[in-house]
Design an enzyme around this catalytic site. Structure first.
Site, PDB file in Angstrom:
ATOM      1  N   LYS A 100       0.361  10.277   0.752  1.00  0.00           N
ATOM      2  CA  LYS A 100       1.195   9.630  -0.269  1.00  0.00           C
ATOM      3  C   LYS A 100       0.757  10.041  -1.673  1.00  0.00           C
ATOM      4  O   LYS A 100       1.580  10.398  -2.503  1.00  0.00           O
ATOM      5  CB  LYS A 100       1.092   8.101  -0.145  1.00  0.00           C
ATOM      6  CG  LYS A 100       1.567   7.566   1.190  1.00  0.00           C
ATOM      7  CD  LYS A 100       1.469   6.060   1.247  1.00  0.00           C
ATOM      8  CE  LYS A 100       0.044   5.541   1.285  1.00  0.00           C
ATOM      9  NZ  LYS A 100      -0.668   5.846   2.522  1.00  0.00           N
ATOM     10  N   HIS A 144       0.860  -1.170   0.000  1.00  0.00           N
ATOM     11  CA  HIS A 144       0.000   0.000   0.000  1.00  0.00           C
ATOM     12  C   HIS A 144       0.900   1.224   0.000  1.00  0.00           C
ATOM     13  O   HIS A 144       1.553   1.519   0.991  1.00  0.00           O
ATOM     14  CB  HIS A 144      -0.869  -0.055   1.266  1.00  0.00           C
ATOM     15  CG  HIS A 144      -1.793   1.094   1.413  1.00  0.00           C
ATOM     16  ND1 HIS A 144      -2.819   1.331   0.539  1.00  0.00           N
ATOM     17  CD2 HIS A 144      -1.856   2.071   2.345  1.00  0.00           C
ATOM     18  CE1 HIS A 144      -3.470   2.413   0.922  1.00  0.00           C
ATOM     19  NE2 HIS A 144      -2.904   2.878   2.012  1.00  0.00           N
ATOM     20  N   ARG A 174      20.379  11.985  11.103  1.00  0.00           N
ATOM     21  CA  ARG A 174      20.807  13.365  10.934  1.00  0.00           C
ATOM     22  C   ARG A 174      22.018  13.496  10.036  1.00  0.00           C
ATOM     23  O   ARG A 174      22.316  14.581   9.549  1.00  0.00           O
ATOM     24  CB  ARG A 174      21.088  14.005  12.307  1.00  0.00           C
ATOM     25  CG  ARG A 174      19.898  13.920  13.263  1.00  0.00           C
ATOM     26  CD  ARG A 174      18.727  14.728  12.747  1.00  0.00           C
ATOM     27  NE  ARG A 174      19.025  16.132  12.764  1.00  0.00           N
ATOM     28  CZ  ARG A 174      18.761  16.939  13.776  1.00  0.00           C
ATOM     29  NH1 ARG A 174      18.158  16.471  14.846  1.00  0.00           N
ATOM     30  NH2 ARG A 174      19.069  18.212  13.717  1.00  0.00           N
TER      31      ARG A 174
END
Lengths: 345, 88
Positions: free
Chosen positions: A176, A155, A260
């Protein structure tokens, strides 16, 4: 190794009918039916492997893999021609006492009349191709591999961004489709929205595509169903794409730590293939479309040998090392340009 | 997790309108919701997904609910299926 997709059910085709096989292959591999009877709709192919029945014709039938598609190359046909008529009939009768799905004759060879007659009696279709056996086995092998490939349904939204296959996942309603729409508007190509069928092609490649029903339709909350191909034209779509990066969208969670530096890339496993996965927190004001483009471009940079995080790390290490030697003279930040040289632009 | 098997009883099957009601009901609840037919499982909160199943009259579907409000959720959803999507 991530296991984000470990609960997703794998499936694959149990069989394809000989009729389907013929229709798919006749123009692709120049297949032509040479047996007289219509293709028996009940005949199916259940295996992706092919078989050259040389030994079975010669009489050794102990391990005869008769459920596979049978390929008659030069060797098999010359052997049949070399036998006298009586032996040929005995040989072929023994061969046809096994249940085979279909027979393919390569090299445009003409099979002996007895073979065609017996095939018609047993309702087995015989096809002919002009390709050489080795080449043909390659082509058909690839076709059958694809038909019997392991598949999963995911999905998500699948978009080709600068040639990189980005698969956007995340819970329902996170946006999405909206991101896919935004990317299409910027010139990228939609492969599938909502339901993405992923097939394993060879050992390390996953190919994604939409379903034949949904094609390039998409639902946008508040608008309903739209057709990307009609609105944005042919340049906005494609049928298939290799899946390269998974982008997992999630609501920003202040208790969770996000990558990060980009030094350690996370991977996740789909159908036994490790794929890069990026967990992307979203919050108002964050332009996911641009970030998606950067994900694709950064992936390309890495693919072509440039890893920004690694290069930066190296520079930093070098700087720390040089500071160690000259620490007495080090006075804080150093400018990117040592001297502006009367350039006040 | 709650799993319920349901059968499509209305003549037209799970076409656009019932599909849209299904996702509307699903959107009210926090729990995850999946529908499977044969080998194929879709997210029950996505209309395209639900429609992709193209479930015809007589077909059996498995509904799966996962989350805090799964009890109420499954009750309302199963009820909607049992009413034949109000098309009987």
């Amino acid at each position: 190794m991530g296991d984000r997709f470990k609960d997703i059910k794998e499936f694959k085709k149990e069989f394809i009918t000989v009729d389907f096989f013929y229709n798919q292959c006749k123009s692709r591999f120049k297949l032509q039916k040479i047996s007289n009877k219509k293709i028996d709709p009940k005949k199916v192919i259940t295996e992706k492997n092919l078989h050259r029945p040389g030994l079975a014709l010669a009489g050794y039938v102990d391990l005869f893999t008769h459920t596979r598609v049978q390929i008659f190359g030069n060797t098999e046909l010359n052997y049949l021609k070399y036998l006298n008529k009586k032996d040929r009939i005995t040989t072929l009768k023994r061969f046809f006492s096994f249940e085979v799905p279909c027979i393919i004759v390569t090299n445009s060879n003409k099979p002996p009349a007895e073979l065609l007659k017996l095939a018609d009696e047993k309702n087995i279709s015989v096809f002919c191709t002009p390709f050489l056996t080795t080449m043909f086995v390659n082509y058909i092998g690839d076709f059958l591999d694809d038909q019997f490939a392991e598949q999963v349904v995911i999905h998500g939204s699948f978009v080709d961004v600068y040639g990189v296959g980005l698969l956007f996942c995340g819970k329902s309603g996170i946006g999405k489709s909206e991101i896919a729409l935004d990317l299409v508007e910027r010139g990228h190509r939609l492969v599938a929205d909502d339901i993405v069928l992923i097939s394993k092609k060879v050992e390390s490649v996953l190919m994604g595509s939409g379903t034949s029903l949904v094609k390039h339709f998409m639902e946008i909350r508040g608008l309903g169903i739209i057709d990307i191909k009609q609105i944005f034209g042919i340049r906005s779509i494609r049928y298939q794409k290799r899946v390269e990066v998974i982008v997992e969208l999630e609501d920003w969670d202040r208790n969770k730590s996000y990558d990060r530096t980009g030094l350690d890339s996370n991977t996740t496993n789909i159908l036994g293939v490790e794929l890069e996965i990026i967990n992307l927190p979203i919050f108002p004001g964050k332009n996911i479309t641009v970030i998606a483009e950067v994900i694709a471009l950064n992936y390309l940079c890495k693919h072509y040998g440039y890893n920004a995080a690694k290069v930066f790390e190296k520079q930093l290490d070098a700087k720390i090392k040089s500071n160690l030697k000259t620490s007495k003279f080090n006075n804080g930040y150093s400018r990117n340009t040592e001297y502006f040289e009367h350039d006040f632009e | 997790m709650i799993e319920k098997e349901v059968t499509i009883i209305n003549k037209a099957g799970m076409h656009t309108r019932p599909a849209s009601t299904i996702v509307k009901i699903a959107a009210k609840y926090k729990s995850d919701f999946f529908i499977s037919k044969d080998d194929f499982e879709v997210n029950g909160k996505s209309i395209i997904g639900v429609m992709t199943l193209a479930a015809e009259q007589g077909s059996k579907l498995m509904l799966r609910f996962e989350g805090d409000d799964e009890q109420d959720f499954s009750k309302e959803m199963v009820d909607f299926f049992e009413r034949g999507f109000d098309e009987l």
